[in-house]
Design an enzyme around this catalytic site. Structure first.
Site, short mmCIF file in Angstrom:
data_model
loop_
_atom_site.label_atom_id
_atom_site.label_comp_id
_atom_site.label_asym_id
_atom_site.label_seq_id
_atom_site.Cartn_x
_atom_site.Cartn_y
_atom_site.Cartn_z
N TYR A 89 0.99 -1.21 0.07
CA TYR A 89 0.15 -0.03 -0.08
C TYR A 89 0.99 0.91 0.00
O TYR A 89 1.37 1.61 1.00
CB TYR A 89 -0.94 -0.11 1.18
CG TYR A 89 -2.06 1.05 1.53
CD1 TYR A 89 -2.09 2.21 0.53
CD2 TYR A 89 -2.76 1.09 2.47
CE1 TYR A 89 -3.01 3.35 0.90
CE2 TYR A 89 -3.54 2.04 2.87
CZ TYR A 89 -3.69 3.03 1.99
OH TYR A 89 -4.69 4.18 2.11
N LYS A 114 -1.61 -1.66 -3.81
CA LYS A 114 -2.65 -0.50 -3.87
C LYS A 114 -1.90 1.12 -4.25
O LYS A 114 -0.99 1.23 -3.24
CB LYS A 114 -3.33 -0.16 -2.80
CG LYS A 114 -4.42 0.89 -2.73
CD LYS A 114 -5.19 1.34 -1.32
CE LYS A 114 -5.76 2.87 -1.83
NZ LYS A 114 -6.21 3.29 -0.43
N ILE A 164 -9.41 1.05 -5.10
CA ILE A 164 -9.66 1.07 -3.86
C ILE A 164 -10.17 2.73 -3.65
O ILE A 164 -9.18 3.42 -3.52
CB ILE A 164 -8.81 0.68 -3.00
CG1 ILE A 164 -8.53 -0.75 -3.25
CG2 ILE A 164 -9.02 0.86 -1.54
CD1 ILE A 164 -7.57 -1.82 -2.25
#
Length: 302
Positions: A141, A169, A213
Site C-alpha cells: 500500500y 494499492k 480502492i
C-alpha cells in the site's frame, strides 16, 4: 489468465475504503459501521477497512481487530474484505496481520511505515517479513504523501516475486508510477494493481489494473460501481459518463481541503450516524458544511 492480460474483458472490481463510524464520545459505532458495509455491498462494491479513510491511525490495536471482525461478519461472504495492518514498526504490523489472518479476510494491505524513514532495502525486509508471517495474501500500500515512504517500482518488482505478495494499492496519484506498477503486473503472474486516485478509475481499469480502492465511494457508491460494471461490460461510453461525474465531484469536494476528512463530512451530511472523526481531525465548520451541502445538492445527493 492473470489480470492485465485483457484489460477490457478481464473482470475488474471496486473496493471502497470504508469510513469508521464514531459516537459523540469518539468510541466506535460498530452498528453504524455495519450499516455502511451493507450499503456498499448492496451497491456491488467490496470493502477495505482500517485504511486511510477509516481513520486507521487513530484506532487502537484492539479496535482494529474488532472492527475487522465486525466487517467480516457483516459482509458474510457477499463481498471481499481487505484490511490494512500497516504500522510504523514491522513487529506490530506482523502482530496485527496475524490477528486479521485468523479472522479470515481476503487480503491484508500493508501501508508503508510512517514516521520512520525507510530505505528501499528496509521496505523489502518489512513487507517480506509480514508476507512470511501470514497465509492471507498481502497487498503493498503506497501513499507517500501521508507516510513519506515511497515504494519505488523496482522495489515493487522485487516484492512481486514473493509467493504471498498478491499486488499493490497505488495511492500516489502519479500516472507514471501507476503505469510502472501495471507493467510489473503484466510481467509477474499473480501481482494485481489497485488504483487509489478517484480520477483515474476508468483509465486504470482499461489499462491493466485489476481494480480500484476508492475513498470517494463512501459518498458515491453507485457511481463507482457504475464505472466498474461498465468497464466489465465493455461499455466505454457508459464508463466515461460515470467517471466524468466521479471526477467532477472529486474536484469540487477536494478543493475544500483534506480529502479523507471531507469525504467523512460529506457522508455525515447524508447520514449523521457516521459521526465525526477522532481529534485532532478537522472539526465541523458551519461555513464548510454549507459548501459541502451545496456540492451534494449539485450532484443530487441530498
Amino acid at each position: 489468465m492473470r489480470s492485465g492480460d485483457n484489460p477490457v474483458t478481464d473482470h475488474k472490481e471496486a473496493f471502497v475504503a470504508l469510513v469508521t463510524c464514531f459516537n459523540a464520545d469518539e468510541t466506535i459505532n460498530y452498528e453504524a459501521t455495519r450499516a455502511q458495509v451493507r450499503r456498499q455491498v448492496a451497491a456491488g462494491n467490496h470493502i477495505m477497512c482500517a485504511g486511510t479513510n477509516g481513520d486507521f491511525s487513530a484506532l487502537t490495536f484492539e479496535e482494529k481487530v474488532r472492527l475487522c471482525r465486525e466487517v467480516v461478519e457483516e459482509v458474510n461472504g457477499q463481498a471481499k474484505v481487505i484490511v490494512n495492518a500497516g504500522m510504523p514498526a514491522t513487529f506490530e504490523t506482523i502482530q496485527l496481520a496475524r490477528e486479521f489472518d485468523a479472522i479470515g479476510v481476503d487480503g491484508i494491505a500493508v501501508i508503508t511505515p510512517f514516521f520512520i524513514a525507510c530505505t528501499q532495502d528496509g521496505l523489502i525486509r518489512h513487507f517480506t517479513s509480514v508476507a512470511d508471517a501470514v497465509k492471507t495474501p498481502v497487498f503493498l500500500y503506497d501513499i507517500p504523501a501521508r507516510t513519506q515512504n515511497h515504494i519505488e517500482p523496482e522495489t515493487a518488482r522485487v516484492l512481486s516475486k514473493h509467493g504471498n505478495i498478491a499486488g499493490i494499492k497505488d495511492s500516489g496519484g502519479a500516472q507514471e508510477t501507476l503505469e510502472a506498477y501495471m507493467a510489473i503486473g503484466r510481467d509477474q503472474s499473480g501481482f494485481d494493481v489497485y488504483s487509489g486516485p478517484d480520477h483515474l478509475v476508468q483509465w486504470a481499469l482499461e489499462n491493466g489494473a485489476k481494480g480500484c480502492i476508492s475513498g470517494l465511494g463512501n459518498v458515491l457508491p453507485d457511481v463507482l460501481a457504475d464505472i466498474v460494471s461498465c468497464v466489465n461490460a465493455g461499455d466505454r461510453e457508459g464508463a466515461a459518463k460515470a467517471q466524468e461525474i466521479y471526477t467532477a465531484f472529486r474536484t469540487d469536494l477536494y478543493a475544500l481541503g483534506y480529502p479523507p476528512a471531507l469525504v467523512k463530512r460529506a457522508l455525515y451530511l447524508q447520514d449523521n450516524s457516521v459521526g465525526a472523526s477522532r481529534q485532532p481531525a478537522l472539526l465541523p465548520d458551519p461555513d464548510q458544511d454549507a459548501k459541502i451541502a451545496e456540492i451534494l445538492r449539485k450532484y443530487e445527493r441530498m
